[in-house]
Design a protein around this motif. Structure first.
Motif, mmCIF file in Angstrom:
data_model
loop_
_atom_site.group_PDB
_atom_site.id
_atom_site.type_symbol
_atom_site.label_atom_id
_atom_site.label_comp_id
_atom_site.label_asym_id
_atom_site.label_seq_id
_atom_site.Cartn_x
_atom_site.Cartn_y
_atom_site.Cartn_z
ATOM 1 N N VAL B 77 47.385 59.120 24.890
ATOM 2 C CA VAL B 77 46.480 58.072 24.416
ATOM 3 C C VAL B 77 47.135 57.288 23.280
ATOM 4 O O VAL B 77 47.880 57.841 22.492
ATOM 5 C CB VAL B 77 45.154 58.722 23.929
ATOM 6 N N LYS B 80 47.045 57.824 19.211
ATOM 7 C CA LYS B 80 46.902 59.221 19.610
ATOM 8 C C LYS B 80 45.491 59.751 19.317
ATOM 9 O O LYS B 80 44.929 59.459 18.253
ATOM 10 C CB LYS B 80 47.899 60.077 18.827
ATOM 11 N N ILE B 93 41.811 66.604 16.203
ATOM 12 C CA ILE B 93 41.594 65.826 17.423
ATOM 13 C C ILE B 93 40.357 64.972 17.267
ATOM 14 O O ILE B 93 39.352 65.402 16.682
ATOM 15 C CB ILE B 93 41.479 66.749 18.653
ATOM 16 N N ASN B 94 40.459 63.750 17.762
ATOM 17 C CA ASN B 94 39.280 62.897 17.836
ATOM 18 C C ASN B 94 38.745 63.036 19.262
ATOM 19 O O ASN B 94 39.307 62.484 20.206
ATOM 20 C CB ASN B 94 39.667 61.444 17.531
ATOM 21 N N GLU B 95 37.687 63.798 19.379
ATOM 22 C CA GLU B 95 37.185 64.124 20.715
ATOM 23 C C GLU B 95 36.645 62.897 21.440
ATOM 24 O O GLU B 95 36.581 62.870 22.668
ATOM 25 C CB GLU B 95 36.125 65.226 20.615
ATOM 26 N N ASP B 96 36.256 61.879 20.690
ATOM 27 C CA ASP B 96 35.788 60.639 21.322
ATOM 28 C C ASP B 96 36.916 59.918 22.037
ATOM 29 O O ASP B 96 36.721 59.297 23.075
ATOM 30 C CB ASP B 96 35.207 59.689 20.262
ATOM 31 N N MET B 97 38.085 59.995 21.446
ATOM 32 C CA MET B 97 39.224 59.271 22.019
ATOM 33 C C MET B 97 39.932 60.074 23.103
ATOM 34 O O MET B 97 40.624 59.501 23.950
ATOM 35 C CB MET B 97 40.229 58.928 20.916
ATOM 36 N N CYS B 98 39.761 61.379 23.055
ATOM 37 C CA CYS B 98 40.466 62.233 24.016
ATOM 38 C C CYS B 98 39.965 61.952 25.426
ATOM 39 O O CYS B 98 38.753 61.861 25.653
ATOM 40 C CB CYS B 98 40.233 63.698 23.649
ATOM 41 N N VAL B 99 40.888 61.804 26.361
ATOM 42 C CA VAL B 99 40.495 61.510 27.740
ATOM 43 C C VAL B 99 40.447 62.770 28.598
ATOM 44 O O VAL B 99 40.138 62.711 29.783
ATOM 45 C CB VAL B 99 41.441 60.477 28.389
ATOM 46 N N HIS B 121 37.290 67.335 27.185
ATOM 47 C CA HIS B 121 38.174 66.929 26.096
ATOM 48 C C HIS B 121 38.796 68.181 25.501
ATOM 49 O O HIS B 121 38.261 69.285 25.667
ATOM 50 C CB HIS B 121 37.402 66.141 25.022
#
Lengths: 268, 987
Positions: B77, B80, B93-99, B121
């Motif tokens: 991502v 990142k 980790i940003n769980e919102d951004m994690c795909v 995620h």
């Protein structure tokens, strides 16, 4: 800034397409496709032929949606929100697939039929990854013990060399960043493709020493590459199909009448 | 830059998984989602005796917060989804951004990246970033760790600390990723360097990941803002004898977390997984919420909901009818752990006295009646007098765990002992047929033959006494009848050579052990169920007490025979004229002795029972128990969850527990009385046990004694339970005057000082005449007196413990032959509660070999039963989804060599069969168990919601009981094991 970035998550659980919804979308897409195929078959041949104005239009819209689906999943590499991107990926791919299937009349025993099979396989692979593989990913936690075993000094020395090599390459690729957290992004590939290639080769060597892929099941290690590769192959195939039917209509017709919209009849 | 890190000490970690529970609770993680995990390492399927890898090791794993995090580099991502804080080095980790692509999961060579398979995620440890931002001073895992194995802080400072205590570090950086986490290796004096290669992870652990998130409820899986703590109340855990003090964290009125209480000067916030997991019990969807009435056949589990009014009216009508036809003694009452101390010692006991039945028992005959009697005979009071403080138990130079797996049964107390042992370089010896978690930390593990403990202790005493290694001064001044015992031991020639075959220990080792005990400056012998659950329970306990006494290890800091726990000296005051009329003696001290009364009406009829926990899964010989409970005219079951017993009940009454009712912690090992306030309402129409007994009592006109206002448990405590001189000062006011809610008895007034160590030289025991150091008639410890000897005579025994072992063993040894069955009148027992008792005689192996007959039938393996790992406690923790995730299946520990002979692999489904029944379990190949032994844990049941298994009480025998205490032998039986055909894949 760092805190602000992370705090954007607000500590809440991210909303995602649930397994139930994903399955429901795929099942619905399948049922809609089959129903549409049955209904369209009732109409006269001039309507249910793949190149008829109705089905060719469906194919055009479907293809655009499939390309958009691909682009949406790629958007995460360009700073777009991956979560909503994934939802769009599924919706666009599902609607696109329905339209393309209806266009094809599910005629898999033909050259374009290969694309259809590919599309089906990509869909199933994605579904498997989301429903089954995610469980495996969950269970990976605590399954790797090599880091707590006797150290192989030769391997460490090799790794040290590779890290040094990466650092040297990085000075030319992006001197502002740190090797510890760097991976090549699209902009790097565009700016310094050769260096990026060399860098990526080094990364692969490092990963082999770390036994990254070996540390998990084959499916877990390779599904994403396979899904991506097949999708690219599919898109190339789609593009080829569009080009041949639009510009090489004569070649495609192979002596039969060219009843679909086209620009040139090359290849007749 | 202040690089933050965890430091994990392998010598201290006991694999209790308290850190896992704290992590999930703090971060609202659901099933399968992990930020940390404690990995259990076995020795693999080794089939050679020469293999030396230890049978147990534990590795607490979480993100290593690498300098070069492979996860960040793998994240596709942009920008990142995983980032590293340049100041602290924390990788988040940003769980919102994690795909949810899982590349980081694959990339992390530590396997320390978690994943949420439903939210799609990655999940990872960020050293409790948000918790600490909200004011937490450490991480959730470090704050609870019972053994101080996990510490959090500035990495450089942690490294300095590691160097100062001269401990080796594990090299956990073979891949040049620069992990921040520091692992301290096992103590170099005790063990080889830790190496995960060639070690195996037992397949029975951590496989419960298939638990659906639908089974969980608030606060798991809820956003942090919906779990934000805005109120904290101190209280305690009501599950085990550790009596941990806790804090209950609320978001408005909702309970969101249970943690340790860091204000407690003793436990300092350390808490085991059970206390924390009770959060999942309070909110479980499995809870009983309405009174139920049976509508189908017994055992078919068919019920209809009814009102409390209807339930209590119908029950009372039936009870009245039974009383008028068969007498008040036809009602039996049974209660246990779940019921709670206030009910066990208060409400039910009052009801029984008012009703007029002598047939009220608790789980004591299965747990501790032998040691209680032994303490009463020897010391005059039923429990040890020492405390878990650095100056008392922490000052011992030798800790001997004898049949006591404290690391798994009372993890916080073990953590303290282990910590002091390491700091003081004290020695630890464990005597147990298995290399338990406790034994895995010991300097010396002695794998005694099951049933050989008494022989071993007698031989140790022989060696000490015959070589004048005893403490003459202490013996002469403070022990009555020690010379009688010395002469008896010498006359009987209980030599190390004699004991060697029985205990399966070399004579030189017995001598060495004896000398270690005799010469230690403070030796504590910890005893528990491994000593108690035998047919020689009382006498074995007495010998161990004598051993402690003759070596001067009694009434001193750092010296004791410490068989938990300390009974609460509650005296109920009921007006004489209100006592129910009792004409018949108590049936038996053990309720398993009641089955003949139920089925055959001998010696008299028992027609109704009100049970308050789960006897069906607890009483030995479930087949017989089923038969008996099915034959009752009335079975009422009061509990918090439906279980085996409720399936056979006529009425099920839903109960409240812990903070739903206001309670006191269980009888604590070291006399701390922990008060737990009522903080929340019970689910549905569930009611506190006290409410149920008071309401039922009203139907019989008991309200003048069992008073309405005592539904308030705090009033009941102050007004009804603490009139005793030992408890008089433990008032609600005093309990609430501390931020940790406990007071240590005896305290005769509200301002009396608490005593850390009882029976010190120059002191007087509570309630005893001035100068009486011990609360016996003589003021001394009593080994042998005329009066005591007279009491033993009706049993066919003497006050001087003569050796006898078990009937079922791989060798033939002297054993106890009971001369009465449960239907006979027997004798009026002079000990225990004065009911009918069994008589017996010691039979020498030359005369009879009952074990030989069992062995001839193919039962050639020693069968041991006992407590499972720390997150479980009997059946009620099996309703906690996370405990099931960690330890889902009933297992059978079996030695790899024996398993190889039986073609059994780790994880195979096996059938374990004894003379009395058969159960299935998953095989755990464990090189720490005796070659010919098999261990099965208690607690699993056939009607549990997650992983139902047939419980081990199908394998045990109700007739193998100590005649004195009626304690059942649950530790030495014979069995055979076979692999269940065609099941290997499914395992």
């Amino acid at each position: 800034m760092y805190t602000a970035l992370i705090k954007s998550s607000n500590g809440s659980k991210p909303k995602d397409l649930s397994n139930f919804h994903l399955t429901a979308i795929v099942v619905c897409a399948t049922l809609i496709s089959l129903t549409a195929l049955i209904i369209i078959d009732i109409f006269p041949t001039k309507i249910h032929q793949p190149g008829s104005p109705l089905l060719q239009s469906a194919a055009i819209v479907g293809s655009i949606l499939l390309i958009l689906s691909f682009l949406l999943i790629m958007a995460k590499r360009f700073g777009r929100n991956g979560k909503s991107g994934f939802k769009g990926h599924v919706w666009f791919a599902s609607i696109g697939a329905i339209l393309v299937i209806v266009h094809s009349g599910l005629s898999i025993f033909s050259i374009p039929g290969i694309l259809l099979i590919l599309l089906l396989f990509i869909t199933l692979l994605g579904l498997w990854a989301r429903l089954i593989l995610s469980q495996k990913m969950m269970n990976t936690f605590g399954s790797k013990l090599a880091a707590f075993s006797t150290t192989n000094e030769v391997k460490r020395a090799e790794l040290a060399k590779l890290i040094q090599r990466k650092r040297e390459l990085l000075k030319d690729i992006d001197p502002t960043t740190d090797e510890a957290i760097f991976s090549i992004q699209a902009k790097n590939w565009i700016k310094t493709p050769l260096l990026c290639y060399r860098y990526q080769q080094t990364v692969e060597k490092e990963n082999r020493l770390l036994e990254t892929k070996k540390s998990v099941s084959y499916g877990q290690a390779h599904y994403r590459s396979l899904h991506r590769l097949l999708s690219i192959v599919f898109l190339f195939g789609l593009l080829l199909h569009v080009i041949t039917t639009t510009f090489f209509a004569g070649y495609v017709a192979d002596g039969r009448s060219i009843y679909w919209w086209h620009i040139t009849e090359w290849g007749s | 830059m202040t690089r933050l890190a965890l430091m994990i000490d392998l010598e201290r970690c006991t694999g209790c998984k308290s850190c896992e529970v704290a992590c999930k609770t703090e971060n609202g993680l659901g099933p399968g989602e992990r930020r940390n995990r404690v990995i259990w390492f076995g020795s693999g399927e080794k089939t050679r005796e020469s293999d030396s890898s230890p049978p147990l090791d534990f590795l607490a794993l979480a993100c290593q917060q690498c300098e070069r995090p492979a996860c960040i580099r793998a994240c596709p991502v942009n920008p990142k989804a995983i980032t590293k804080d340049p100041d602290t080095g924390i990788v988040r980790i940003n769980e919102d951004m994690c795909v949810g692509c899982g590349e980081c999961v694959t990339a992390c060579p530590y396997g320390a990246m978690g994943y949420d398979a439903e939210g799609h995620h990655a999940v990872k440890c960020d050293l409790c970033f948000e918790y600490r931002e909200e004011g937490g001073i450490t991480t959730a895992c470090a704050s609870v760790c019972p053994t101080n194995a996990i510490t959090f802080g500035n990495r450089d400072e942690l490294l300095t600390k590691a160097e100062s205590i001269d401990r080796n570090k594990i090299n956990n950086d073979p891949f040049l990723l620069g992990p921040a986490t520091i692992y301290l290796d096992r103590d170099k004096n005790l063990s080889d360097n830790f190496d995960a290669s060639e070690r195996s992870v037992p397949s029975v652990l951590d496989t419960g990941y298939k638990i659906s998130s639908k089974t969980t409820s608030y606060p798991y899986g809820f956003p942090r803002e919906q779990r934000k703590v805005n109120r904290i109340e101190p209280g305690g855990c009501n599950i085990c004898f550790n009596s941990c003090t806790t804090k209950f964290h609320f978001h408005n009125d909702k309970l969101v977390k249970i943690s340790g209480n860091e204000e407690d000067p003793i436990l300092k916030g350390k808490v085991c997984p059970k206390s924390q997991l009770s959060l999942q019990l309070y909110s479980s969807k499995e809870r009983l919420t309405h009174p139920l009435k049976r509508v189908g056949k017994r055992g078919t589990n068919q019920f209809e909901p009814i009102s409390w009014e209807q339930a209590l009216e119908e029950i009372s009508t039936k009870l009245k009818s039974i009383k008028s036809e068969f007498g008040s003694e036809a009602l039996g009452l049974f209660s246990g752990t779940r019921t709670g101390t206030l009910t066990n010692r208060g409400y039910i006991r009052m009801f029984a006295k008012l009703w007029g039945t002598p047939n009220f028992v608790t789980t004591e005959p299965f747990c501790s009646s032998g040691k209680n009697l032994a303490y009463s005979m020897t010391q005059g009071y039923g429990g040890p007098g020492n405390t878990y403080t650095e100056n008392d138990m922490g000052s011992a130079s030798l800790h001997i765990y004898w049949g006591d797996n404290q690391a798994e049964t009372r993890p916080v107390h073990f953590g303290m002992i282990n910590d002091w042992r390491l700091k003081r370089q004290a020695k630890m010896i464990v005597i147990d047929p298995r290399k338990t978690v406790t034994a895995s930390k010991a300097d010396w593990h002695i794998p005694v033959r099951p049933g050989g403990d008494m022989a071993l202790s007698l031989a140790i005493a022989y060696h000490i006494l015959s070589n004048d290694l005893h403490d003459k001064d202490f013996c002469d001044h403070w022990v009555l009848g020690w010379q009688h015992w010395r002469n008896f031991i010498l006359e009987k020639e209980y030599t190390p050579e004699w004991a060697s075959e029985i205990a399966d220990i070399e004579p030189r080792d017995i001598r060495k052990l004896a000398e270690e005990i005799a010469t230690a400056d403070g030796c504590i012998i910890y005893g528990s169920r491994g000593i108690n659950q035998h047919m020689n329970s009382t006498q074995s306990n007495r010998v161990l007490m004598f051993l402690a006494a003759i070596t001067g290890n009694w009434g001193r800091p750092g010296g004791a025979y410490f068989n938990m726990s300390a009974s609460l000296p509650i005296d109920l005051k009921i007006p004489e004229k209100r006592l129910g009329h009792i004409t018949k003696p108590k049936l038996r001290t053990s309720p398993v002795g009641w089955t003949t009364a139920i089925l055959e009406g001998r010696p008299y009829n028992l027609k109704a029972m009100i049970v308050n926990n789960n006897p069906m899964a607890l009483w030995p010989d479930q087949t017989k128990t089923r038969e008996a409970l099915a034959a009752l005219d009335l079975l009422v079951h009061i509990d918090i969850f439906p279980n085996e017993t409720s399936a056979w009940a006529d009425y099920i009454l839903p109960a409240a527990t812990g903070i739903e009712k206001g309670e006191v912690g269980r009888a604590c090992e070291d006399r701390r009385i922990v008060w737990i306030d009522k903080m929340i309402d019970a689910p549905g129409e569930a009611k506190p046990d006290g409410w149920i007994w008071i309401e039922l009592g009203k139907r019989f006109g008991f309200e003048d004694v069992l008073r309405e206002e005592w539904k308030d448990s705090s009033k009941f405590w102050d007004e009804a339970l603490i009139s005793n001189v030992q408890l008089r000062g433990v008032t609600q006011k005093r309990l609430h005057s501390t931020p940790y809610r406990w007071v240590r008895f005896p305290v005769s007034t509200e301002d009396a000082l608490e005593l850390p160590t009882l029976y010190l030289k120059g002191t007087t025991a509570a309630g005893a005449p001035n100068g009486y150091r011990f609360p016996t008639k003589s003021g001394k410890l009593e080994f042998w007196t005329e009066e005591l000897n007279e009491k033993f005579k009706p049993y066919g025994l003497t006050a001087l413990p003569e050796f006898y072992g078990e009937r079922e063993s791989l060798i033939d040894m002297a054993h106890m032959e009971l001369l009465d069955d449960d239907g006979s009148d027997g004798i009026m027992g002079p000990f225990a509660s004065g009911g009918l008792a069994l008589t017996g005689r010691i039979v020498q192996p030359e005369e009879s070999q009952p074990g030989l007959q069992v062995r001839s039938a193919g039962f050639n393996l020693e069968l041991l039963t006992g407590r499972p790992a720390a997150p479980h406690f009997h059946s009620w923790t099996h309703y906690s989804w996370q405990a099931q995730e960690m330890w889902p299946d009933l297992y059978a520990q079996i030695h790899p060599i024996t398993a190889a002979e039986l073609s059994i692999l780790d994880g195979d489904l096996v059938e374990v069969e004894s003379k009395y029944g058969l159960v299935e379990a998953k095989a755990w190949l464990f090189s720490g168990i005796r070659r010919k032994a098999v261990f099965l844990p208690i607690g699993w049941g056939e009607r549990q919601p997650f992983n139902p298994w047939r419980p081990v009480n199908f394998l045990t025998d109700k007739t193998q009981r100590d005649p004195i205490s009626e304690q059942t032998n649950l530790k030495s039986l014979l069995c055979k094991v076979t692999r269940k055909p065609s099941t290997r894949k499914s395992c």
